[in-house]
Write an enzyme that holds these catalytic residues in place. Sequence first.
Site, short mmCIF file in Angstrom:
data_model
loop_
_atom_site.label_atom_id
_atom_site.label_comp_id
_atom_site.label_asym_id
_atom_site.label_seq_id
_atom_site.Cartn_x
_atom_site.Cartn_y
_atom_site.Cartn_z
N SER A 264 3.72 1.34 -0.14
CA SER A 264 3.82 -0.04 -0.62
C SER A 264 3.37 -0.15 -2.06
O SER A 264 3.63 -1.15 -2.71
CB SER A 264 2.96 -0.95 0.27
OG SER A 264 1.65 -0.47 0.32
N GLU B 255 13.07 -2.55 0.84
CA GLU B 255 13.20 -2.39 -0.61
C GLU B 255 13.59 -0.94 -0.88
O GLU B 255 12.90 -0.02 -0.42
CB GLU B 255 11.87 -2.70 -1.31
CG GLU B 255 11.52 -4.18 -1.30
CD GLU B 255 10.18 -4.48 -1.96
OE1 GLU B 255 10.12 -5.40 -2.78
OE2 GLU B 255 9.18 -3.79 -1.64
N HIS C 298 10.94 0.93 1.39
CA HIS C 298 9.74 0.16 1.77
C HIS C 298 10.10 -0.87 2.83
O HIS C 298 10.84 -1.82 2.56
CB HIS C 298 9.15 -0.51 0.51
CG HIS C 298 7.90 -1.26 0.78
ND1 HIS C 298 7.57 -2.43 0.15
CD2 HIS C 298 6.87 -1.01 1.64
CE1 HIS C 298 6.40 -2.86 0.58
NE2 HIS C 298 5.96 -2.02 1.50
N ASN D 16 5.53 -7.06 -2.93
CA ASN D 16 4.08 -7.05 -3.10
C ASN D 16 3.64 -7.54 -4.48
O ASN D 16 2.54 -8.07 -4.65
CB ASN D 16 3.49 -5.67 -2.81
CG ASN D 16 3.37 -5.44 -1.32
OD1 ASN D 16 3.28 -6.39 -0.55
ND2 ASN D 16 3.39 -4.19 -0.89
#
Length: 288
Positions: A119, A152, A140, A190
């Site tokens: 991440s 992702e 991800h 994130n």
Amino acid sequence: MAIQKIGVIGCGLMGSGIAQVSAQAGFTTVVREVSPNALEKGLGSIYKFLQAGIDKGKVPQFELDKVKKNLSGTTELKDLADCDLVVEAATENLGLKKELFTALDSICKPETIFASNTSSLSITEMSGFTKRPERVIGLHFFNPVPLMKLVEIVKTVRTDGAVVADANAWCMAIGKTAVNCGDSTGFVVNRLLVPYMLDAVRVFEQGLASRDDIDNAMKLGCGYPMGPLFLTDYVGLDTTYYISEIMFDEFKEPRFAAPPLLKRMVLAGLHGRKSGRGFYDWTANPPK
Ligand code: 3HC
């Protein structure tokens, strides 16, 4: 499609979800854990999730049978030698990932694509642990993997365009929607989500509103499925803290800095859902 056989490294929270959705989509999938106990626990969580879906009438019985047929477990990296794609979902520790990718590079066939579910660590740095940086990519996933639709896809400056295309095709085949992005710490989600969660902790820490009022504000005011403090518990306070440290180190921006309360809670072992206690008490069902 170029990708037929999948290897997954790690059968924890994320690895088990990735292995499940891969096997459920019909791909022969091998998941590797470090010990027979960890493997049994991980596979058990997959069967439990599917059984819960069957009990709710959301999942037909044949889905569980399909996963049992397509998915196998191992403790040996060499059992991933002929995989077309290996998705690493081990602990977020760069040293461990270096060990894994170095070993996999010598074990797997030259065409194998290596993906990491990290991440926050650099895919570019991981690609340097192999002699095939053009075949290394980020994939991800989001927690809970079987329910969250997004992956992702992270391309480095070295990743081959054909590898990006194969990764997109595989994500579509497992029923996910992909967004493509470059290798920058936190990628897209994130980069936006972590400062939001940290700000929620800051609002709570400053006494602006209670835990429930903060969570209700965002649930009812913005239509989010979970409030930010509940989500921080759900993701893990330790994980959130770890990601914030890496992001702060990268960008040096105060919005990525962990609030003191988050650090104290992590130090106190209040890691959220996984430890039974965070902003909520997870020993109760539903959490109190
Ligand atoms: N099998 C199949 N389907 C299931 C299931 C199962 N075992 N369990 C639940 N479902 C289905 C439900 O039937 C329901 O389907 P429906 O919408 O068609 O009715 C749907 O999944 C939602 O389940 P529930 O109704 O039981 O629960 P919720 O409505 O509370 O949804 C949730 C749960 C999907 C987790 C939702 O709360 C949510 O989206 N939360 C946000 C999670 C999030 O933000 N995750 C990202 C975290 S960040 C991250 O992972 C990145 C990392 O790097 C930190």
